[in-house]
Design a protein around this motif. Structure first.
Motif, PDB file in Angstrom:
ATOM      1  N   ASP A  21     -12.081 -27.145  65.661  1.00  0.00           N
ATOM      2  CA  ASP A  21     -10.984 -26.854  66.626  1.00  0.00           C
ATOM      3  C   ASP A  21      -9.646 -26.651  65.895  1.00  0.00           C
ATOM      4  OD1 ASP A  21     -12.676 -26.963  68.757  1.00  0.00           O
ATOM      5  OD2 ASP A  21     -12.154 -29.030  69.336  1.00  0.00           O
ATOM      6  N   GLN A  22      -9.414 -27.468  64.850  1.00  0.00           N
ATOM      7  CA  GLN A  22      -8.170 -27.331  64.077  1.00  0.00           C
ATOM      8  C   GLN A  22      -8.132 -25.974  63.373  1.00  0.00           C
ATOM      9  OE1 GLN A  22      -5.879 -29.728  64.289  1.00  0.00           O
ATOM     10  NE2 GLN A  22      -4.418 -28.563  63.033  1.00  0.00           N
ATOM     11  N   GLY A  23      -9.246 -25.546  62.817  1.00  0.00           N
ATOM     12  CA  GLY A  23      -9.320 -24.243  62.150  1.00  0.00           C
ATOM     13  C   GLY A  23      -9.118 -23.100  63.137  1.00  0.00           C
ATOM     14  N   ASP A  24      -9.726 -23.221  64.324  1.00  0.00           N
ATOM     15  CA  ASP A  24      -9.539 -22.192  65.358  1.00  0.00           C
ATOM     16  C   ASP A  24      -8.070 -22.099  65.779  1.00  0.00           C
ATOM     17  OD1 ASP A  24     -12.200 -21.550  65.327  1.00  0.00           O
ATOM     18  OD2 ASP A  24     -12.716 -22.776  67.103  1.00  0.00           O
ATOM     19  N   TYR A  25      -7.447 -23.281  65.915  1.00  0.00           N
ATOM     20  CA  TYR A  25      -6.028 -23.307  66.338  1.00  0.00           C
ATOM     21  C   TYR A  25      -5.133 -22.649  65.292  1.00  0.00           C
ATOM     22  CZ  TYR A  25      -1.460 -25.032  67.692  1.00  0.00           C
ATOM     23  OH  TYR A  25      -0.143 -25.125  68.037  1.00  0.00           O
ATOM     24  N   GLU A  26      -5.363 -22.952  64.000  1.00  0.00           N
ATOM     25  CA  GLU A  26      -4.553 -22.354  62.930  1.00  0.00           C
ATOM     26  C   GLU A  26      -4.792 -20.846  62.843  1.00  0.00           C
ATOM     27  OE1 GLU A  26      -5.500 -24.531  59.408  1.00  0.00           O
ATOM     28  OE2 GLU A  26      -4.477 -26.342  60.112  1.00  0.00           O
ATOM     29  N   ASN A  27      -6.054 -20.442  63.020  1.00  0.00           N
ATOM     30  CA  ASN A  27      -6.377 -19.018  63.022  1.00  0.00           C
ATOM     31  C   ASN A  27      -5.656 -18.319  64.179  1.00  0.00           C
ATOM     32  OD1 ASN A  27      -7.539 -16.623  62.351  1.00  0.00           O
ATOM     33  ND2 ASN A  27      -9.552 -17.081  63.210  1.00  0.00           N
ATOM     34  N   HIS A  28      -5.656 -18.969  65.344  1.00  0.00           N
ATOM     35  CA  HIS A  28      -4.954 -18.418  66.514  1.00  0.00           C
ATOM     36  C   HIS A  28      -3.445 -18.284  66.245  1.00  0.00           C
ATOM     37  CE1 HIS A  28      -3.533 -17.911  70.600  1.00  0.00           C
ATOM     38  NE2 HIS A  28      -2.794 -19.021  70.454  1.00  0.00           N
ATOM     39  N   ARG A  29      -2.843 -19.306  65.677  1.00  0.00           N
ATOM     40  CA  ARG A  29      -1.402 -19.276  65.392  1.00  0.00           C
ATOM     41  C   ARG A  29      -1.084 -18.179  64.375  1.00  0.00           C
ATOM     42  NH1 ARG A  29       1.653 -20.403  68.837  1.00  0.00           N
ATOM     43  NH2 ARG A  29       3.324 -20.672  67.367  1.00  0.00           N
ATOM     44  N   ARG A  30      -1.930 -17.983  63.388  1.00  0.00           N
ATOM     45  CA  ARG A  30      -1.702 -16.945  62.392  1.00  0.00           C
ATOM     46  C   ARG A  30      -1.780 -15.561  63.041  1.00  0.00           C
ATOM     47  NH1 ARG A  30      -4.753 -18.951  58.816  1.00  0.00           N
ATOM     48  NH2 ARG A  30      -6.693 -18.016  59.561  1.00  0.00           N
ATOM     49  N   VAL A  32      -1.239 -14.875  66.185  1.00  0.00           N
ATOM     50  CA  VAL A  32      -0.071 -14.720  67.081  1.00  0.00           C
ATOM     51  C   VAL A  32       1.167 -14.343  66.287  1.00  0.00           C
ATOM     52  CG1 VAL A  32       1.535 -15.986  68.571  1.00  0.00           C
ATOM     53  CG2 VAL A  32      -0.920 -16.172  68.941  1.00  0.00           C
ATOM     54  N   SER A  33       1.358 -14.947  65.134  1.00  0.00           N
ATOM     55  CA  SER A  33       2.554 -14.635  64.337  1.00  0.00           C
ATOM     56  C   SER A  33       2.505 -13.231  63.747  1.00  0.00           C
ATOM     57  CB  SER A  33       2.733 -15.671  63.231  1.00  0.00           C
ATOM     58  OG  SER A  33       1.658 -15.585  62.319  1.00  0.00           O
ATOM     59  N   VAL A  34       1.316 -12.697  63.513  1.00  0.00           N
ATOM     60  CA  VAL A  34       1.174 -11.377  62.924  1.00  0.00           C
ATOM     61  C   VAL A  34       1.058 -10.294  63.999  1.00  0.00           C
ATOM     62  CG1 VAL A  34      -0.308  -9.972  61.383  1.00  0.00           C
ATOM     63  CG2 VAL A  34       0.094 -12.363  60.866  1.00  0.00           C
ATOM     64  N   ALA A  35       0.771 -10.674  65.221  1.00  0.00           N
ATOM     65  CA  ALA A  35       0.488  -9.707  66.288  1.00  0.00           C
ATOM     66  C   ALA A  35       1.696  -8.818  66.574  1.00  0.00           C
ATOM     67  CB  ALA A  35       0.073 -10.444  67.553  1.00  0.00           C
ATOM     68  N   LEU A  36       1.426  -7.553  66.865  1.00  0.00           N
ATOM     69  CA  LEU A  36       2.476  -6.595  67.217  1.00  0.00           C
ATOM     70  C   LEU A  36       2.550  -6.467  68.731  1.00  0.00           C
ATOM     71  CD1 LEU A  36       1.648  -3.834  64.584  1.00  0.00           C
ATOM     72  CD2 LEU A  36       3.509  -5.478  64.517  1.00  0.00           C
ATOM     73  N   PRO A  37       3.717  -6.145  69.262  1.00  0.00           N
ATOM     74  CA  PRO A  37       3.829  -6.044  70.726  1.00  0.00           C
ATOM     75  C   PRO A  37       3.073  -4.828  71.247  1.00  0.00           C
ATOM     76  CG  PRO A  37       5.879  -5.409  69.690  1.00  0.00           C
ATOM     77  CD  PRO A  37       4.998  -5.939  68.612  1.00  0.00           C
ATOM     78  N   VAL A  38       2.502  -4.992  72.414  1.00  0.00           N
ATOM     79  CA  VAL A  38       1.771  -3.900  73.038  1.00  0.00           C
ATOM     80  C   VAL A  38       2.733  -3.035  73.856  1.00  0.00           C
ATOM     81  CG1 VAL A  38      -0.093  -3.348  74.651  1.00  0.00           C
ATOM     82  CG2 VAL A  38      -0.300  -5.287  73.103  1.00  0.00           C
TER      83      VAL A  38
END
Length: 187
Positions: A21-30, A32-38
Protein backbone atom coordinates in the motif's frame (compact mmCIF):
# COMPACT_ATOMS: atom_id res chain seq x y z
CA UNK A 1 4.66 -0.26 13.22
CA UNK A 2 3.02 -2.91 11.06
CA UNK A 3 0.98 -3.95 14.08
CA UNK A 4 -0.77 -0.56 14.19
CA UNK A 5 -1.55 -0.69 10.47
CA UNK A 6 -5.13 -1.65 9.70
CA UNK A 7 -5.68 -2.68 6.03
CA UNK A 8 -8.99 -2.11 4.32
CA UNK A 9 -9.41 -5.75 3.22
CA UNK A 10 -8.66 -8.87 5.18
CA UNK A 11 -5.05 -9.97 4.53
CA UNK A 12 -2.81 -12.78 5.72
CA UNK A 13 0.27 -10.61 6.22
CA UNK A 14 -0.17 -7.07 7.47
CA UNK A 15 3.46 -6.16 7.07
CA UNK A 16 3.53 -7.03 3.35
CA UNK A 17 0.20 -5.36 2.74
CA UNK A 18 1.50 -2.18 4.37
CA UNK A 19 4.60 -2.17 2.13
CA UNK A 20 2.47 -2.71 -0.98
CA UNK A 21 0.00 0.00 0.00
CA UNK A 22 2.89 2.38 0.81
CA UNK A 23 4.49 1.67 -2.59
CA UNK A 24 1.17 2.20 -4.38
CA UNK A 25 0.67 5.50 -2.55
CA UNK A 26 4.17 6.77 -3.46
CA UNK A 27 3.68 5.67 -7.07
CA UNK A 28 0.35 7.54 -7.11
CA UNK A 29 1.93 10.71 -5.68
CA UNK A 30 4.73 10.57 -8.25
CA UNK A 31 2.26 10.21 -11.12
CA UNK A 32 0.15 13.09 -9.75
CA UNK A 33 3.18 15.38 -9.55
CA UNK A 34 4.23 14.54 -13.11
CA UNK A 35 0.72 14.55 -14.61
CA UNK A 36 -0.14 17.20 -17.20
CA UNK A 37 -3.49 19.00 -17.21
CA UNK A 38 -6.14 17.66 -19.52
CA UNK A 39 -8.10 20.93 -19.75
CA UNK A 40 -6.29 23.79 -21.51
CA UNK A 41 -6.62 26.82 -19.22
CA UNK A 42 -3.94 28.98 -20.90
CA UNK A 43 -6.33 30.83 -23.15
CA UNK A 44 -5.85 31.84 -26.75
CA UNK A 45 -2.63 33.44 -27.87
CA UNK A 46 -3.06 36.95 -29.18
CA UNK A 47 -1.98 37.47 -32.79
CA UNK A 48 1.21 39.35 -33.48
CA UNK A 49 -0.50 42.24 -35.31
CA UNK A 50 -2.59 42.93 -32.20
CA UNK A 51 0.33 42.65 -29.80
CA UNK A 52 2.54 45.04 -31.76
CA UNK A 53 0.01 47.87 -32.49
CA UNK A 54 1.84 49.50 -35.37
CA UNK A 55 -0.49 52.52 -35.58
CA UNK A 56 0.20 53.40 -31.97
CA UNK A 57 3.93 53.13 -32.60
CA UNK A 58 3.60 55.32 -35.70
CA UNK A 59 1.71 58.00 -33.79
CA UNK A 60 4.27 57.84 -31.00
CA UNK A 61 7.15 58.30 -33.47
CA UNK A 62 5.37 61.21 -35.18
CA UNK A 63 4.82 62.87 -31.81
CA UNK A 64 8.46 62.40 -30.88
CA UNK A 65 9.60 63.81 -34.23
CA UNK A 66 7.35 66.88 -33.77
CA UNK A 67 8.78 67.43 -30.27
CA UNK A 68 12.30 66.98 -31.62
CA UNK A 69 11.66 69.52 -34.42
CA UNK A 70 10.26 72.05 -31.92
CA UNK A 71 13.24 71.54 -29.65
CA UNK A 72 15.64 72.17 -32.56
CA UNK A 73 13.80 75.38 -33.44
CA UNK A 74 13.93 76.57 -29.83
CA UNK A 75 17.63 75.80 -29.51
CA UNK A 76 18.38 77.67 -32.74
CA UNK A 77 16.40 80.68 -31.48
CA UNK A 78 18.18 80.55 -28.12
CA UNK A 79 21.54 80.36 -29.93
CA UNK A 80 20.57 83.43 -32.00
CA UNK A 81 19.59 85.29 -28.81
CA UNK A 82 22.85 84.42 -27.08
CA UNK A 83 24.87 85.41 -30.14
CA UNK A 84 23.10 88.76 -30.68
CA UNK A 85 24.93 90.60 -27.88
CA UNK A 86 21.69 91.47 -26.06
CA UNK A 87 19.98 93.49 -28.81
CA UNK A 88 16.21 93.29 -29.01
CA UNK A 89 14.33 92.62 -32.18
CA UNK A 90 10.79 93.35 -31.06
CA UNK A 91 9.36 95.09 -34.13
CA UNK A 92 7.06 93.25 -36.47
CA UNK A 93 7.59 94.28 -40.08
CA UNK A 94 4.25 92.97 -41.28
CA UNK A 95 0.75 94.35 -40.86
CA UNK A 96 -2.23 92.14 -40.25
CA UNK A 97 -4.73 92.27 -43.06
CA UNK A 98 -8.00 90.46 -43.23
CA UNK A 99 -8.91 88.76 -46.50
CA UNK A 100 -12.57 89.79 -46.34
CA UNK A 101 -12.13 93.32 -44.92
CA UNK A 102 -13.32 94.97 -48.15
CA UNK A 103 -16.47 92.89 -48.27
CA UNK A 104 -17.26 93.63 -44.60
CA UNK A 105 -16.67 97.35 -45.23
CA UNK A 106 -19.08 97.27 -48.19
CA UNK A 107 -21.71 95.47 -46.10
CA UNK A 108 -21.36 98.06 -43.33
CA UNK A 109 -21.72 100.92 -45.83
CA UNK A 110 -24.82 99.27 -47.33
CA UNK A 111 -26.36 98.81 -43.89
CA UNK A 112 -25.61 102.41 -42.89
CA UNK A 113 -27.16 103.70 -46.14
CA UNK A 114 -30.27 101.64 -45.54
CA UNK A 115 -30.50 102.90 -41.95
CA UNK A 116 -30.18 106.52 -43.15
CA UNK A 117 -32.95 105.95 -45.69
CA UNK A 118 -35.24 104.47 -43.03
CA UNK A 119 -34.44 107.39 -40.68
CA UNK A 120 -35.29 109.96 -43.37
CA UNK A 121 -38.56 108.19 -44.18
CA UNK A 122 -39.54 108.13 -40.51
CA UNK A 123 -38.66 111.78 -39.85
CA UNK A 124 -40.33 113.10 -43.02
CA UNK A 125 -43.61 111.35 -42.25
CA UNK A 126 -46.33 113.35 -40.52
CA UNK A 127 -47.78 111.89 -37.36
CA UNK A 128 -51.25 110.40 -37.69
CA UNK A 129 -51.99 110.92 -34.02
CA UNK A 130 -53.83 114.16 -33.21
CA UNK A 131 -53.46 114.94 -29.55
CA UNK A 132 -55.80 117.88 -29.68
CA UNK A 133 -58.57 115.68 -31.10
CA UNK A 134 -58.07 113.25 -28.24
CA UNK A 135 -58.28 116.06 -25.66
CA UNK A 136 -61.45 117.48 -27.25
CA UNK A 137 -63.02 114.02 -27.30
CA UNK A 138 -62.13 113.52 -23.63
CA UNK A 139 -63.70 116.84 -22.65
CA UNK A 140 -66.91 115.95 -24.53
CA UNK A 141 -67.04 112.59 -22.76
CA UNK A 142 -66.55 114.28 -19.40
CA UNK A 143 -69.35 116.76 -20.09
CA UNK A 144 -71.71 113.93 -21.11
CA UNK A 145 -70.84 111.98 -17.98
CA UNK A 146 -71.56 115.02 -15.83
CA UNK A 147 -74.87 115.52 -17.61
CA UNK A 148 -75.89 111.88 -17.25
CA UNK A 149 -74.77 111.29 -13.67
CA UNK A 150 -77.26 111.68 -10.85
CA UNK A 151 -74.76 113.20 -8.45
CA UNK A 152 -72.19 115.74 -9.60
CA UNK A 153 -68.57 114.77 -9.21
CA UNK A 154 -67.59 117.83 -7.18
CA UNK A 155 -70.22 117.02 -4.58
CA UNK A 156 -68.73 113.59 -3.86
CA UNK A 157 -65.27 115.13 -3.35
CA UNK A 158 -66.71 117.73 -0.96
CA UNK A 159 -68.48 115.05 1.04
CA UNK A 160 -65.31 112.97 1.30
CA UNK A 161 -63.34 115.89 2.71
CA UNK A 162 -66.00 116.70 5.32
CA UNK A 163 -66.52 113.28 6.85
CA UNK A 164 -67.05 113.41 10.59
CA UNK A 165 -65.33 111.25 13.12
CA UNK A 166 -67.12 111.42 16.45
CA UNK A 167 -64.66 111.12 19.30
CA UNK A 168 -65.84 113.95 21.49
CA UNK A 169 -68.52 116.64 21.36
CA UNK A 170 -65.94 119.42 21.25
CA UNK A 171 -64.22 118.04 18.18
CA UNK A 172 -67.53 117.66 16.29
CA UNK A 173 -68.28 121.35 16.58
CA UNK A 174 -64.78 122.24 15.36
CA UNK A 175 -65.05 119.87 12.38
CA UNK A 176 -68.43 121.17 11.30
CA UNK A 177 -67.15 124.70 11.32
CA UNK A 178 -64.00 123.71 9.37
CA UNK A 179 -66.07 121.90 6.73
CA UNK A 180 -68.41 124.87 6.38
CA UNK A 181 -65.42 127.14 5.97
CA UNK A 182 -63.97 125.00 3.21
CA UNK A 183 -67.37 124.83 1.48
CA UNK A 184 -67.59 128.60 1.41
CA UNK A 185 -64.02 128.89 0.11
CA UNK A 186 -64.71 126.50 -2.75
CA UNK A 187 -67.88 128.22 -3.88
Amino acid sequence: MHRSYQPLKPVTNRYLQQRWDQGDYENHRRRVSVALPVVDTKGTTTPAHIQLKRKKLQLHHERLSAIDRDNRLLTSKLADIFGSKGLLDHRNQYHLKSLNADRRREELLLISRQNQAIYHRITSRQSEYRRQLWLDDWERAERRREDISRYPRDLAEKQRSCRKVKFAAVEDDERETSCRNTDTHRS
